[in-house]
Design an enzyme around this catalytic site. Sequence first.
Site, short mmCIF file in Angstrom:
data_model
loop_
_atom_site.label_atom_id
_atom_site.label_comp_id
_atom_site.label_asym_id
_atom_site.label_seq_id
_atom_site.Cartn_x
_atom_site.Cartn_y
_atom_site.Cartn_z
N HIS A 205 17.36 3.16 3.19
CA HIS A 205 16.94 4.52 3.55
C HIS A 205 15.45 4.67 3.84
CE1 HIS A 205 15.54 4.85 -0.60
NE2 HIS A 205 14.89 5.92 -0.25
C1 UD1 Z 1 13.14 10.90 -0.36
C2 UD1 Z 1 11.80 10.39 -0.89
C3 UD1 Z 1 11.94 8.92 -1.25
C4 UD1 Z 1 13.08 8.70 -2.20
C5 UD1 Z 1 14.36 9.30 -1.64
C6 UD1 Z 1 15.47 9.20 -2.66
C7 UD1 Z 1 9.84 11.44 0.16
C8 UD1 Z 1 8.73 11.25 1.10
N1 UD1 Z 1 10.77 10.47 0.15
O1 UD1 Z 1 13.43 10.17 0.84
O2 UD1 Z 1 10.74 8.50 -1.87
O3 UD1 Z 1 13.25 7.31 -2.40
O4 UD1 Z 1 14.14 10.68 -1.33
O5 UD1 Z 1 16.73 9.36 -2.06
O6 UD1 Z 1 9.88 12.44 -0.55
N2 UD1 Z 1 18.93 14.63 4.55
C9 UD1 Z 1 20.17 15.23 4.62
N3 UD1 Z 1 20.67 15.79 3.48
C10 UD1 Z 1 19.99 15.81 2.31
C11 UD1 Z 1 18.73 15.21 2.27
C12 UD1 Z 1 18.21 14.61 3.39
O7 UD1 Z 1 20.81 15.25 5.66
O8 UD1 Z 1 20.52 16.33 1.31
C13 UD1 Z 1 18.40 13.96 5.77
C14 UD1 Z 1 17.58 14.86 6.64
O9 UD1 Z 1 17.79 14.48 7.96
C15 UD1 Z 1 16.15 14.49 6.25
C16 UD1 Z 1 16.29 13.01 5.94
O10 UD1 Z 1 17.58 12.89 5.38
O11 UD1 Z 1 15.23 14.76 7.24
C17 UD1 Z 1 15.27 12.50 4.98
O12 UD1 Z 1 15.24 13.26 3.78
P1 UD1 Z 1 13.87 13.43 2.96
O13 UD1 Z 1 14.12 14.25 1.76
O14 UD1 Z 1 12.77 13.83 3.86
O15 UD1 Z 1 13.49 11.94 2.52
P2 UD1 Z 1 14.41 10.76 1.96
O16 UD1 Z 1 14.52 9.75 3.02
O17 UD1 Z 1 15.64 11.26 1.31
#
Ligand code: UD1
Length: 353
Positions: A205
């Site tokens: 991820h």
């Molecule tokens: C975040 C943390 C990372 C951690 C991870 C745990 C930051 C910068 N990164 O990364 O350190 O290891 O969480 O899982 O805070 N999305 C969904 N549904 C959700 C959540 C996310 O569809 O419930 C998708 C969205 O397109 C979003 C992307 O995932 O833009 C990334 O989510 P985001 O919370 O920005 O960062 P993670 O990659 O989950």
Amino acid sequence: MIVSIVGARPQFVKAAVVSKALAQQGIPEIIVHTGQHYDDKMSQIFWDELEIPASSVNLGIGSGNHAIQTARMMEKIDDFLNNLADMPKALLVYGDTNSTLASTLVAAKLNLPIIHIEAGLRSFNRQMPEEVNRIVTDHLSNLLFCPSEESVMLLNKEGINKQVYNVGDVMMDAIRIFTSKAQKNALLKDLTDAKSGEFNLITIHRPSNTDNENNLLNILDSIGEINETFIWPLHPRTRVKINSIKLPSNLIVKEPFSYLQMLTMLENCNKVYTDSGGLQKEAYWMKKPCITLREETEWVETKHNNWNILTGSDKKKIIAASAFTIDTDTWQPLYGDGFAGDKIAEIIYDVFY
Ligand code: UD1
């Protein structure tokens, strides 16, 4: 009262441990969920499974680019705190996500003491958003809980010496607390057709792997060349990246696993391939070899005797690492004794009550 802020999956697990310990210590707590993770399988299921005792509030921020997501969180957290009848004694944050950074900045502006759990970790790679988040958080924190001597030393090197405690890792408490529940609740046959000891677990991820198509293709190609079954619970960020990619036939894609499901999968797998931070430690505690699909790790202690091999997305290295065998007699306990939460709650009590 303590206000704890969480937002992303691993933080719900850490909060479950610490919240129980705070409650036992008689410390009132409100948990604020920023809403960074919002899909049921990324969020609600953790709250349902982990029986978090504190009352909670969800700010519903959702996704966005880093600056926008962090800024939105800051506004809402500031608003939330200013509308409380009394300011909390301190704000408690976990790890290194954007939720951690946003809450830290708000607390610092309000002159609220900041408690950081999982302090002192460094990858020395500032391309990682987490590295920036944890440096800022550590430098603004007043009470810092580290998982290891190495992390205490790294903080000392940056001039952070006061109120720094090595208490061990709360994720290890989580394994101690929830393993028996996982054994009752999450059955392997409901999670996968693969049999115990006949599959590897893989997670991907990190933006460095998902947002760089070459890296992602290299990893997937390598998996295709390893003659073993891989189970891959897909993070939503990664799902959108693989739509047009033909996956190797030995790779079985699954929905994201809950924490208890993850424990069951860890217990039954052979090896772990991951770019997650937390999973490297969980693999180690479960005595499973880990192949880390990154160039560096914050959890350097896990590398001893090849328990954790860093390959990045290099095809040759991934395939070579898959052939490594390890001597299980070399395993030794790392990151505390599984009672970090209690130690944290006692110190918070001494400092603030
Ligand atoms: C975040 C943390 C990372 C951690 C991870 C745990 C930051 C910068 N990164 O990364 O350190 O290891 O969480 O899982 O805070 N999305 C969904 N549904 C959700 C959540 C996310 O569809 O419930 C998708 C969205 O397109 C979003 C992307 O995932 O833009 C990334 O989510 P985001 O919370 O920005 O960062 P993670 O990659 O989950």
